[in-house]
Write a protein that holds these residues in place. Structure first.
Motif, PDB file in Angstrom:
ATOM      1  N   TYR A 179      -5.798  27.551 -15.367  1.00 14.76           N
ATOM      2  CA  TYR A 179      -5.461  28.671 -16.250  1.00 14.76           C
ATOM      3  C   TYR A 179      -4.182  29.332 -15.767  1.00 14.76           C
ATOM      4  O   TYR A 179      -3.892  29.362 -14.565  1.00 14.76           O
ATOM      5  CB  TYR A 179      -6.558  29.741 -16.230  1.00 14.76           C
ATOM      6  N   VAL A 180      -3.444  29.899 -16.713  1.00 12.11           N
ATOM      7  CA  VAL A 180      -2.333  30.803 -16.424  1.00 12.11           C
ATOM      8  C   VAL A 180      -2.558  32.075 -17.224  1.00 12.11           C
ATOM      9  O   VAL A 180      -2.779  32.013 -18.440  1.00 12.11           O
ATOM     10  CB  VAL A 180      -0.964  30.190 -16.800  1.00 12.11           C
ATOM     11  N   SER A 181      -2.524  33.233 -16.553  1.00 14.65           N
ATOM     12  CA  SER A 181      -2.635  34.505 -17.272  1.00 14.65           C
ATOM     13  C   SER A 181      -1.255  34.931 -17.745  1.00 14.65           C
ATOM     14  O   SER A 181      -0.291  34.905 -16.987  1.00 14.65           O
ATOM     15  CB  SER A 181      -3.244  35.581 -16.377  1.00 14.65           C
ATOM     16  N   ASN A 182      -1.175  35.327 -19.023  1.00 13.85           N
ATOM     17  CA  ASN A 182       0.096  35.723 -19.631  1.00 13.85           C
ATOM     18  C   ASN A 182       0.021  37.194 -20.012  1.00 13.85           C
ATOM     19  O   ASN A 182      -0.569  37.556 -21.047  1.00 13.85           O
ATOM     20  CB  ASN A 182       0.379  34.859 -20.858  1.00 13.85           C
ATOM     21  N   GLY A 210      -4.368  39.276 -12.644  1.00 12.70           N
ATOM     22  CA  GLY A 210      -4.958  38.416 -11.627  1.00 12.70           C
ATOM     23  C   GLY A 210      -6.140  37.604 -12.136  1.00 12.70           C
ATOM     24  O   GLY A 210      -6.880  38.021 -13.030  1.00 12.70           O
ATOM     25  N   LEU A 211      -6.315  36.408 -11.552  1.00 12.28           N
ATOM     26  CA  LEU A 211      -7.423  35.513 -11.875  1.00 12.28           C
ATOM     27  C   LEU A 211      -8.213  35.199 -10.616  1.00 12.28           C
ATOM     28  O   LEU A 211      -7.670  35.173  -9.506  1.00 12.28           O
ATOM     29  CB  LEU A 211      -6.911  34.192 -12.455  1.00 12.28           C
ATOM     30  N   ALA A 212      -9.494  34.935 -10.795  1.00 15.26           N
ATOM     31  CA  ALA A 212     -10.333  34.408  -9.713  1.00 15.26           C
ATOM     32  C   ALA A 212     -11.289  33.398 -10.324  1.00 15.26           C
ATOM     33  O   ALA A 212     -11.963  33.710 -11.312  1.00 15.26           O
ATOM     34  CB  ALA A 212     -11.093  35.529  -9.004  1.00 15.26           C
ATOM     35  N   PHE A 213     -11.344  32.186  -9.762  1.00 14.51           N
ATOM     36  CA  PHE A 213     -12.238  31.133 -10.237  1.00 14.51           C
ATOM     37  C   PHE A 213     -13.474  31.069  -9.342  1.00 14.51           C
ATOM     38  O   PHE A 213     -13.358  31.050  -8.118  1.00 14.51           O
ATOM     39  CB  PHE A 213     -11.538  29.773 -10.191  1.00 14.51           C
ATOM     40  N   ASP A 214     -14.650  31.034  -9.956  1.00 10.17           N
ATOM     41  CA  ASP A 214     -15.881  30.683  -9.256  1.00 10.17           C
ATOM     42  C   ASP A 214     -16.072  29.191  -9.466  1.00 10.17           C
ATOM     43  O   ASP A 214     -16.506  28.749 -10.536  1.00 10.17           O
ATOM     44  CB  ASP A 214     -17.058  31.482  -9.812  1.00 10.17           C
ATOM     45  N   VAL A 222     -10.886  37.596 -15.077  1.00  9.52           N
ATOM     46  CA  VAL A 222      -9.524  37.959 -15.461  1.00  9.52           C
ATOM     47  C   VAL A 222      -9.376  39.474 -15.389  1.00  9.52           C
ATOM     48  O   VAL A 222     -10.132  40.209 -16.048  1.00  9.52           O
ATOM     49  CB  VAL A 222      -9.209  37.488 -16.904  1.00  9.52           C
ATOM     50  N   ALA A 223      -8.409  39.952 -14.596  1.00  4.22           N
ATOM     51  CA  ALA A 223      -8.127  41.385 -14.538  1.00  4.22           C
ATOM     52  C   ALA A 223      -7.339  41.795 -15.773  1.00  4.22           C
ATOM     53  O   ALA A 223      -6.255  41.270 -16.024  1.00  4.22           O
ATOM     54  CB  ALA A 223      -7.342  41.714 -13.271  1.00  4.22           C
ATOM     55  N   LEU A 224      -7.884  42.719 -16.556  1.00  2.00           N
ATOM     56  CA  LEU A 224      -7.220  43.213 -17.762  1.00  2.00           C
ATOM     57  C   LEU A 224      -6.610  44.580 -17.451  1.00  2.00           C
ATOM     58  O   LEU A 224      -7.283  45.623 -17.551  1.00  2.00           O
ATOM     59  CB  LEU A 224      -8.208  43.319 -18.919  1.00  2.00           C
ATOM     60  N   ALA A 225      -5.343  44.575 -17.078  1.00  2.00           N
ATOM     61  CA  ALA A 225      -4.684  45.820 -16.670  1.00  2.00           C
ATOM     62  C   ALA A 225      -4.576  46.808 -17.814  1.00  2.00           C
ATOM     63  O   ALA A 225      -4.589  48.021 -17.602  1.00  2.00           O
ATOM     64  CB  ALA A 225      -3.298  45.505 -16.101  1.00  2.00           C
ATOM     65  N   THR A 466      -1.834  31.893 -11.668  1.00  2.00           N
ATOM     66  CA  THR A 466      -2.430  30.618 -12.023  1.00  2.00           C
ATOM     67  C   THR A 466      -3.556  30.280 -11.060  1.00  2.00           C
ATOM     68  O   THR A 466      -3.458  30.552  -9.859  1.00  2.00           O
ATOM     69  CB  THR A 466      -1.386  29.475 -12.058  1.00  2.00           C
ATOM     70  N   SER A 467      -4.638  29.724 -11.607  1.00  2.00           N
ATOM     71  CA  SER A 467      -5.782  29.275 -10.810  1.00  2.00           C
ATOM     72  C   SER A 467      -6.242  27.926 -11.331  1.00  2.00           C
ATOM     73  O   SER A 467      -6.078  27.615 -12.517  1.00  2.00           O
ATOM     74  CB  SER A 467      -6.941  30.279 -10.871  1.00  2.00           C
ATOM     75  N   LEU A 468      -6.854  27.127 -10.433  1.00  2.00           N
ATOM     76  CA  LEU A 468      -7.234  25.756 -10.764  1.00  2.00           C
ATOM     77  C   LEU A 468      -8.654  25.468 -10.311  1.00  2.00           C
ATOM     78  O   LEU A 468      -9.123  26.013  -9.312  1.00  2.00           O
ATOM     79  CB  LEU A 468      -6.321  24.747 -10.051  1.00  2.00           C
ATOM     80  N   MET A 469      -9.322  24.584 -11.024  1.00  2.00           N
ATOM     81  CA  MET A 469     -10.523  23.970 -10.481  1.00  2.00           C
ATOM     82  C   MET A 469     -10.080  23.000  -9.382  1.00  2.00           C
ATOM     83  O   MET A 469      -9.089  22.295  -9.526  1.00  2.00           O
ATOM     84  CB  MET A 469     -11.286  23.225 -11.578  1.00  2.00           C
TER      85      MET A 469
END
Length: 472
Positions: A179-182, A210-214, A222-225, A466-469
């Motif tokens: 994922y990429v947060s835009n 910011g993103l964090a994957f479990d 997903v942090a929604l500022a 960006t975060s990845l599996m």
């Protein structure tokens, strides 16, 4: 200036750097979707047989089943093998919910290269209808991929009538998802890390950062500022599960998930707090006061302590995760700061946008400054490869990522991009570095063996994280 304190000079320079560095990055936060949905179109690489062809499109509209048309915004209009030599983000637009049956494409012109040079082709005077069915759902994003058919578009060498095959997005293999947060477009770009191309778009709340994957539960946070909330996404389905509400004005910036996935920490830049969240019950269970303008957070490898980087107060707050309290505060440097731990957790490397040194700190409880090395101004992205222990650093306004040996911080090599790196993530399976290129709104993919850029794909406006599996 004689006798003017050195620290005052440094602060003055830091303020000047901050103004210079932040102004180009300002993005107007747009409202999240309410009554409408949003369509995103990507174009696949033009086929090799189209190498002699150039054409320009003037407009694209989505055609509803009742015949009404809705214009889309184009990110580019000119097509050639050189310009579309990879997958490209082509068009988007907010649309009323419902069923759509076609795209209407206007052609501005076309040329074909032959032995005598470029020859103009006859083009349709009215928009060309490209039959395709897709559904737009309220508050959700719809993704489709366009493949250009050269043989059907160029007829007898004298006329041009564009033909595209439109394919809706499918469900990507969960283990290959990134994922990429835009922040600027209120979306997550979904990509396939193996094929290194975009496969979907997810609409989010306002201002995703910011993103964090479990990795175990296959969830993304997903942090929604812009919404003072944390959104929870089901990765296999690509759909929102719920939204965790924080306090008004929190403006969460970045997230950190403990290794067991049982505690989520959110840095609340707007209120100088860290929210402690139970990701299983979707509830904020505690709040911890930290320094002024916290912007970044880092967990130690064991997940027992969190290090919060406070840009305005120029400090690092150390949080004991078990007691949910600040156990130490250590001075830092001006501006945006970030950190990474060595793979054995014995050294904390910190970079500072407005200070030319990387600082090496002992972890809690010592927090002693062990060494510092000059790496230059503007460092905003850092990633330590736990496989090699090498450190990758990106700087604002620089197209280079420097690769450092961690004990001496001697630069081993330089990786050249087409813009500056904002955030980095390492795919532990393919051994590639995924880098957000903030100047081009793209992600560059770098092979860590050859240290060369092997792919690039377009994402949304003002990409942040960006975060990845399978990330390491």
């Amino acid at each position: 200036m004689k006798g003017f304190p050195l620290r005052a000079l440094l602060l003055l320079f830091a303020a000047t750097w901050l103004l210079a560095g932040c102004q180009p990055q300002r993005t107007i936060l747009k409202p999240s979707l309410t009554d409408q949905g949003e369509l995103f179109l990507y174009v696949r690489t033009l086929p090799r047989e189209a190498r002699r062809l150039k054409f320009a499109l003037s407009q694209v509209s989505a055609v509803k089943d009742d015949g009404s048309e809705y214009p889309l915004s184009l990110s580019f209009k000119d097509f050639s093998v050189n310009l579309v030599n990879r997958q490209r983000f082509f068009a988007s637009g907010q649309l009323p919910p419902g069923d759509y049956v076609a795209l209407a494409v206007g052609v501005a012109g076309a040329t074909l290269l032959d032995e005598e040079g470029e020859e103009k082709l006859l083009v349709p005077e009215k928009p060309v209808r490209i039959d395709c069915r897709f559904n737009v759902t309220q508050k959700r994003a719809t993704f489709s991929s366009l493949a250009f058919n050269y043989d059907k578009s160029v007829m007898t060498g004298y006329s041009f009538n564009p033909v595209f095959t439109v394919t809706p997005s499918g469900k990507p293999v969960t283990g290959l998802v990134g994922y990429v947060s835009n922040y600027g477009s209120n979306t997550l770009t979904v990509f396939d890390k193996q094929y290194r191309e975009v496969v979907g778009v997810i609409a989010t709340g306002a201002g995703p950062k910011g993103l964090a994957f479990d990795q175990l539960r296959r969830r993304a946070y997903v942090a929604l500022a812009g919404d003072d909330a944390v959104e929870v996404i089901d990765i296999p389905l690509g759909e929102e599960i719920t939204r965790i509400r924080l306090k008004p004005g929190d403006a969460p910036q970045e997230l950190a998930l403990t290794p067991d996935g049982k505690l989520l920490l959110a840095v609340d830049t707007g209120t100088n707090m860290v929210s402690v969240i139970d990701p299983l019950s979707y509830q904020e269970t505690d709040r911890i006061q930290v320094g002024n303008t916290p912007e970044s957070i880092l967990l130690d490898p064991a997940g027992t302590r969190a290090y919060v980087f406070n840009s305005f107060s120029q400090s690092i707050s150390v949080i004991d995760v078990a007691s949910r309290s600040v156990v130490a505060t250590v001075p830092s440097e001006p501006g945006l700061s970030r950190g990474q731990f060595s793979r054995n957790g014995t050294i904390l490397y910190t970079i500072h946008e407005m200070n030319p040194f990387v600082r090496l700190l002992a972890p809690f409880p010592s927090l002693a400054l062990q060494q510092r090395y000059r790496i230059g101004m503007g460092a905003i992205a850092i990633k330590l490869d736990t496989l090699t222990n090498l450190v990758y650093v990106g700087k604002r306004f620089s197209p280079d990522i420097e690769v450092y040996e961690p004990s001496t911080f001697v630069a081993l090599s330089t990786i050249r991009m087409n813009g500056s790196a904002l955030h980095m993530a390492i795919d532990g399976e393919q051994n590639n570095l995924f880098v957000i290129n903030s100047e081009r709104n793209t992600v560059d993919v770098i092979n860590l063996v050859t240290r060369e850029v092997i792919a690039e794909f377009d994402v949304g406006e003002a990409p942040y994280w960006t975060s990845l599996m399978g990330e390491r």
